[in-house]
Design a protein around this motif. Structure first.
Motif, mmCIF file in Angstrom:
data_model
loop_
_atom_site.group_PDB
_atom_site.id
_atom_site.type_symbol
_atom_site.label_atom_id
_atom_site.label_comp_id
_atom_site.label_asym_id
_atom_site.label_seq_id
_atom_site.Cartn_x
_atom_site.Cartn_y
_atom_site.Cartn_z
ATOM 1 N N ARG A 74 -13.104 -1.242 4.654
ATOM 2 C CA ARG A 74 -11.983 -1.047 5.571
ATOM 3 C C ARG A 74 -10.799 -0.386 4.847
ATOM 4 O O ARG A 74 -10.156 0.523 5.382
ATOM 5 N N THR A 75 -10.532 -0.837 3.621
ATOM 6 C CA THR A 75 -9.416 -0.285 2.861
ATOM 7 C C THR A 75 -9.619 1.202 2.577
ATOM 8 O O THR A 75 -8.697 2.013 2.747
ATOM 9 N N LEU A 76 -10.821 1.568 2.161
ATOM 10 C CA LEU A 76 -11.089 2.966 1.843
ATOM 11 C C LEU A 76 -11.120 3.828 3.101
ATOM 12 O O LEU A 76 -10.679 4.988 3.088
ATOM 13 N N THR A 77 -11.626 3.250 4.195
ATOM 14 C CA THR A 77 -11.657 3.988 5.458
ATOM 15 C C THR A 77 -10.243 4.254 5.964
ATOM 16 O O THR A 77 -9.903 5.374 6.356
ATOM 17 N N ASP A 78 -9.413 3.206 5.921
ATOM 18 C CA ASP A 78 -8.032 3.360 6.380
ATOM 19 C C ASP A 78 -7.266 4.351 5.504
ATOM 20 O O ASP A 78 -6.369 5.063 5.990
ATOM 21 N N GLY A 79 -7.608 4.399 4.211
ATOM 22 C CA GLY A 79 -6.929 5.315 3.302
ATOM 23 C C GLY A 79 -7.545 6.692 3.263
ATOM 24 O O GLY A 79 -7.127 7.531 2.454
ATOM 25 N N GLN A 80 -8.539 6.910 4.141
ATOM 26 C CA GLN A 80 -9.220 8.204 4.226
ATOM 27 C C GLN A 80 -9.757 8.658 2.869
ATOM 28 O O GLN A 80 -9.681 9.825 2.498
ATOM 29 N N GLN A 82 -12.892 9.048 1.700
ATOM 30 C CA GLN A 82 -14.303 9.154 2.031
ATOM 31 C C GLN A 82 -15.173 9.332 0.792
ATOM 32 O O GLN A 82 -16.264 8.776 0.701
ATOM 33 N N GLU A 83 -14.685 10.103 -0.180
ATOM 34 C CA GLU A 83 -15.482 10.352 -1.386
ATOM 35 C C GLU A 83 -15.724 9.053 -2.157
ATOM 36 O O GLU A 83 -16.844 8.776 -2.605
ATOM 37 N N LEU A 84 -14.677 8.231 -2.280
ATOM 38 C CA LEU A 84 -14.846 6.933 -2.945
ATOM 39 C C LEU A 84 -15.756 6.023 -2.138
ATOM 40 O O LEU A 84 -16.574 5.284 -2.697
ATOM 41 N N LEU A 85 -15.630 6.083 -0.832
ATOM 42 C CA LEU A 85 -16.453 5.240 0.029
ATOM 43 C C LEU A 85 -17.931 5.544 -0.167
ATOM 44 O O LEU A 85 -18.763 4.635 -0.242
ATOM 45 N N GLU A 86 -18.268 6.814 -0.287
ATOM 46 C CA GLU A 86 -19.665 7.195 -0.488
ATOM 47 C C GLU A 86 -20.197 6.723 -1.837
ATOM 48 O O GLU A 86 -21.388 6.436 -1.979
ATOM 49 N N GLU A 87 -19.315 6.592 -2.831
ATOM 50 C CA GLU A 87 -19.751 6.184 -4.151
ATOM 51 C C GLU A 87 -20.014 4.684 -4.260
ATOM 52 O O GLU A 87 -20.725 4.243 -5.166
ATOM 53 N N VAL A 88 -19.457 3.891 -3.361
ATOM 54 C CA VAL A 88 -19.635 2.433 -3.442
ATOM 55 C C VAL A 88 -20.425 1.867 -2.271
ATOM 56 O O VAL A 88 -20.630 0.659 -2.191
ATOM 57 N N ASP A 89 -20.860 2.718 -1.359
ATOM 58 C CA ASP A 89 -21.668 2.275 -0.225
ATOM 59 C C ASP A 89 -23.127 2.626 -0.512
ATOM 60 O O ASP A 89 -23.521 3.786 -0.454
#
Length: 298
Positions: A74-80, A82-89
């Motif tokens: 949620r934190t990474l999504t809200d902060g847009q 996306q690149e970090l989100l892909e690295e930890v998902d």
């Protein structure tokens, strides 16, 4: 194609204390990622679909690392971001993760035995959780091993690498049936021999494929003086029974990074950091400046 892997990660990591006092050595970072993440990404790239981590006490961070974290998501999504989100998902890996605990530290053979119900009647891979194959885990060794297992109707296939003769005392060393090509039959294994007693300079490199018959042989192995059940002893039994035990040599590009002590950890971290696509060039300049300063003051 081998689809399942057992990943032993229950060791105490005593040679990396105090860094491993409160976290698994498999979770120590090498450049951007923890060691075990490189292992998982390598296996997925070679067609492994389900993995069993054989854990121990104080290893819950491994489970947490590969689990979905809704707050972080949620934190990474809200902060847009996306690149970090892909690295930890890790859902994009399309792999299934399972966990079991090795209740007593009784060696690698016992850790593999913990995966018997998981493996069932199918051949399976064993990948040591503290060994990375290839820079950034780019390796096709497991796929080649899988092909050899099928083509040679083997009971066991082992990845091996060449090591200096004076370092054989640190590894399990294989004895080839004849002059070693890139693929060859193994007739014996010796655990950590002295240089003048080693049958070759080919060391076991942390990846194995086994037929389920290995479980019966592990149960026959007697504990050593430290109370540990050595996996190499069970593989020796395969050789003595005349079963086909094969080896696949790693290519030069598939260097094994064995994170077992501080010198190897430091070397691995620096090599991976220098190859980082974003920060590697600047890190190289900093490192060169530090080395020049050190040489000037020596």
């Amino acid at each position: 194609m081998i689809k399942s892997a057992v990943i032993p990660v229950a060791g105490h990591g005593t040679r990396l204390l105090p860094a491993t006092k409160s976290q698994p050595k498999e979770m120590l970072p090498v450049a951007r990622k923890p060691i075990v993440q490189y292992v998982v990404e390598e296996l997925v790239s070679n067609g492994i679909e389900q993995m069993l981590f054989v854990t121990g006490r104080n290893k819950s961070s491994i489970e947490n690392h590969f689990d979905h974290d809704p707050d972080l998501f949620r934190t990474l999504t809200d902060g847009q971001k996306q690149e970090l989100l892909e690295e930890v998902d890790f859902q994009h890996l399309k792999a299934h993760f399972f966990y079991t605990r090795q209740r007593f530290q009784r060696g690698l053979g016992d850790a593999v035995l913990c995966g018997e119900n998981f493996a069932g009647e199918e051949p399976f891979l064993v990948a040591l959780g503290d060994s990375i194959l290839g820079l950034h885990a780019v390796s096709r060794a497991v796929s080649r091993m899988s092909d050899v297992y099928t083509d040679k109707r083997a009971s066991c296939v082992i990845a091996v690498e060449e090591v200096p003769r004076d370092e054989t005392r640190h590894y399990g060393i294989v004895q080839p049936e004849k002059t070693a090509d890139d693929v060859f039959r193994i007739v014996n294994l010796v655990e950590k021999p002295k240089a003048d007693e080693a049958p070759s300079n080919l060391a076991i490199a942390g990846r194995y494929i086994f037929s389920p018959v290995i479980f019966d042989l592990i149960r026959k192995v007697q504990p050593d003086a430290r109370g540990e059940i050595q996996l190499t002893n069970a593989i020796q039994c395969l050789c003595e029974e005349g079963r086909r035990v094969m080896a696949v040599k790693l290519t030069p590009a598939e260097k094994r990074y064995d994170i077992g002590n501080f010198p190897s950890y430091f070397e691995s971290f620096v090599e991976f950091a220098l190859a980082d696509r974003e920060y590697g060039a600047e890190f190289r300049r900093v490192l060169e400046r530090l080395l020049a300063k050190s040489a000037a003051t020596a």
